[in-house]
Design an enzyme around this catalytic site. Structure first.
Site, PDB file in Angstrom:
ATOM      1  N   HIS A  46       0.825  -1.211   0.000  1.00 42.87           N
ATOM      2  CA  HIS A  46       0.000   0.000   0.000  1.00 42.87           C
ATOM      3  C   HIS A  46       0.857   1.258   0.000  1.00 42.87           C
ATOM      4  O   HIS A  46       0.964   1.951   1.020  1.00 42.87           O
ATOM      5  CB  HIS A  46      -0.944  -0.034   1.206  1.00 42.87           C
ATOM      6  CG  HIS A  46      -2.025  -1.062   1.077  1.00 42.87           C
ATOM      7  ND1 HIS A  46      -2.606  -1.703   2.146  1.00 42.87           N
ATOM      8  CD2 HIS A  46      -2.635  -1.551  -0.031  1.00 42.87           C
ATOM      9  CE1 HIS A  46      -3.531  -2.547   1.707  1.00 42.87           C
ATOM     10  NE2 HIS A  46      -3.560  -2.483   0.393  1.00 42.87           N
ATOM     11  N   HIS A 129     -10.502  -5.101   4.407  1.00 37.00           N
ATOM     12  CA  HIS A 129      -9.062  -4.993   4.144  1.00 37.00           C
ATOM     13  C   HIS A 129      -8.623  -6.237   3.359  1.00 37.00           C
ATOM     14  O   HIS A 129      -9.057  -7.349   3.671  1.00 37.00           O
ATOM     15  CB  HIS A 129      -8.291  -4.883   5.466  1.00 37.00           C
ATOM     16  CG  HIS A 129      -6.829  -4.625   5.238  1.00 37.00           C
ATOM     17  ND1 HIS A 129      -5.954  -5.629   4.880  1.00 37.00           N
ATOM     18  CD2 HIS A 129      -6.098  -3.482   5.280  1.00 37.00           C
ATOM     19  CE1 HIS A 129      -4.743  -5.099   4.714  1.00 37.00           C
ATOM     20  NE2 HIS A 129      -4.809  -3.800   4.957  1.00 37.00           N
ATOM     21  N   GLU A 131      -6.084  -8.125   3.356  1.00 38.25           N
ATOM     22  CA  GLU A 131      -5.533  -9.264   4.117  1.00 38.25           C
ATOM     23  C   GLU A 131      -6.663 -10.038   4.800  1.00 38.25           C
ATOM     24  O   GLU A 131      -6.662 -11.285   4.815  1.00 38.25           O
ATOM     25  CB  GLU A 131      -4.517  -8.788   5.168  1.00 38.25           C
ATOM     26  CG  GLU A 131      -3.895  -9.985   5.875  1.00 38.25           C
ATOM     27  CD  GLU A 131      -2.926  -9.619   6.998  1.00 38.25           C
ATOM     28  OE1 GLU A 131      -2.329  -8.528   6.953  1.00 38.25           O
ATOM     29  OE2 GLU A 131      -2.781 -10.438   7.913  1.00 38.25           O
ATOM     30  N   CYS A 200       2.525  -9.501  13.266  1.00 41.71           N
ATOM     31  CA  CYS A 200       3.886  -9.906  12.882  1.00 41.71           C
ATOM     32  C   CYS A 200       4.955  -9.112  13.639  1.00 41.71           C
ATOM     33  O   CYS A 200       4.664  -8.091  14.283  1.00 41.71           O
ATOM     34  CB  CYS A 200       4.069  -9.741  11.378  1.00 41.71           C
ATOM     35  SG  CYS A 200       4.283  -8.034  10.896  1.00 41.71           S
ATOM     36  N   SER A 273       5.312  -0.248   4.546  1.00 44.31           N
ATOM     37  CA  SER A 273       5.289  -0.147   3.076  1.00 44.31           C
ATOM     38  C   SER A 273       5.845   1.181   2.578  1.00 44.31           C
ATOM     39  O   SER A 273       5.741   1.485   1.383  1.00 44.31           O
ATOM     40  CB  SER A 273       3.852  -0.335   2.589  1.00 44.31           C
ATOM     41  OG  SER A 273       2.957   0.432   3.377  1.00 44.31           O
TER      42      SER A 273
END
Ligand code: 10D
Ligand code: SF4
Length: 316
Positions: A46, A129, A131, A200, A273
């Site tokens: 993104h 979203h 994901e 993560c 990103s």
């Protein structure tokens, strides 16, 4: 004219994570291997600057697979795709490369494993979203229930509260997710899940660095895109950690200098990103206006690297 003094705190880690780095490399290597055009389903990550750069090299960005021709390679973005997408590409005998971050793929595998064990899934994530759409799309429609907030936990209606598991989006707020997970455990004591959540390392580390930096800063900027979930979370974390002015900027031209009038300390970080060149552009903009002293706020050192898929490592 003398410039006013400014302490510029730089969060570390900030910017590109290993999954983003790999996804961009995949597009670049695909262009080298197969030539242009190479199609990419959804923004590879993104960030408009990244996407524009790859478009200039011959990548064509589309939202859906049906917009791609059969005879050109297609790459799936780092955020992951529902199972139906590679299945449709295989049916059309297309060349496709999956740039889904391995840490997102790990969540896909987790969801499938729970379903194989007869558990219904709850996903903690943001509706719509990519994901979340991709992870929910690992299982048939309606099999995964979405919760976005603690309030949602009170109203979610699983088939059997004894046979339930949860997974999460990788880029959520660590603190908000802790509360949602606690609410899930309180309402469904039998629920199975990861040790904490599926957020993560990169998301966790960037939020930690902001928490350490924010209380020192009169104002804070996060370099990142408005559609970048992890970047937006960094703005929220900064504001909650005590920084009165926390804003998202895509690049230096977005800085609202009037809002920063009178500051003596400034914090800068960047979403996973956001490329380093844009972070440096923002830092340079401050150096042009202020007498800057840079101080690092480092809370972790990252050395994660992911290999690109084998098909791209082989010579054409
Ligand atoms: O919106 P987001 O934070 O999920 O994605 P972005 O492309 O900004 O950053 C990389 C994160 C990915 C691919 C999801 F894990
Ligand atoms: Fe992978 Fe985390 Fe980066 Fe997402 S933010 S691409 S899960 S490393």
């Amino acid at each position: 004219m003398t410039k006013p003094p400014l302490t510029l705190y730089l969060a570390a880690p900030r910017g590109f994570c290993a999954g983003v780095d790999r996804a961009i490399k995949i597009v670049e290597m695909a262009l080298e291997k197969w030539g242009a055009p190479v199609y990419v389903r959804h923004e590879i990550v993104h960030n408009k600057f990244v996407v524009d750069g790859l478009r200039d090299k011959g990548a064509v960005f589309v939202e859906e697979l049906h917009e791609c021709p059969d005879d050109r390679p297609v790459i799936f973005s780092a955020h992951g795709v529902p199972k139906a997408v590679p299945a449709a590409a295989a049916k059309r005998e297309m060349i496709y490369v999956d740039a889904t971050c391995p840490l997102v793929s790990k969540v896909h595998i987790e969801a499938q494993r729970h379903a194989d064990n007869g558990l219904q899934m709850i996903m903690i994530g943001h509706e719509g979203h990519p994901e979340t759409v991709g992870t929910m799309g690992q299982l048939p429609d309606g099999e995964v229930l979405l919760v976005e907030t603690v309030a949602d936990v009170a109203t979610v209606t699983p088939r059997d509260p004894q046979k339930l598991a949860f997974v999460t989006q990788t880029t959520l707020s660590v603190d908000d997710t802790k509360d949602i997970v606690a609410a899930l455990h309180a309402r469904f004591p039998a629920i199975i899940g990861p040790h904490k959540e599926d957020i993560c390392y990169a998301t966790t580390n960037r939020q930690e660095a902001v928490k350490a930096m924010a209380p020192k800063c009169d104002a804070m900027l996060v370099v990142g895109a408005p559609n970048s979930s992890n970047s937006r979370r960094l703005v929220e974390v900064g504001a909650r950690a005590g920084c009165d002015y926390a804003q998202l900027v895509q690049r230096a031209t977005d800085i609202d200098w009037r809002a920063l009038d009178g500051i003596t300390s400034m914090g800068i970080t960047a979403g996973a990103s956001a490329p380093e060149v844009l972070i440096n552009e923002v830092i340079d903009a401050f150096k042009n206006r202020y007498d800057v002293t840079v101080e690092m706020v480092e809370t972790a050192v990252e050395n994660v690297e992911f290999k690109v898929p084998r098909v791209l490592r082989e010579t054409a």
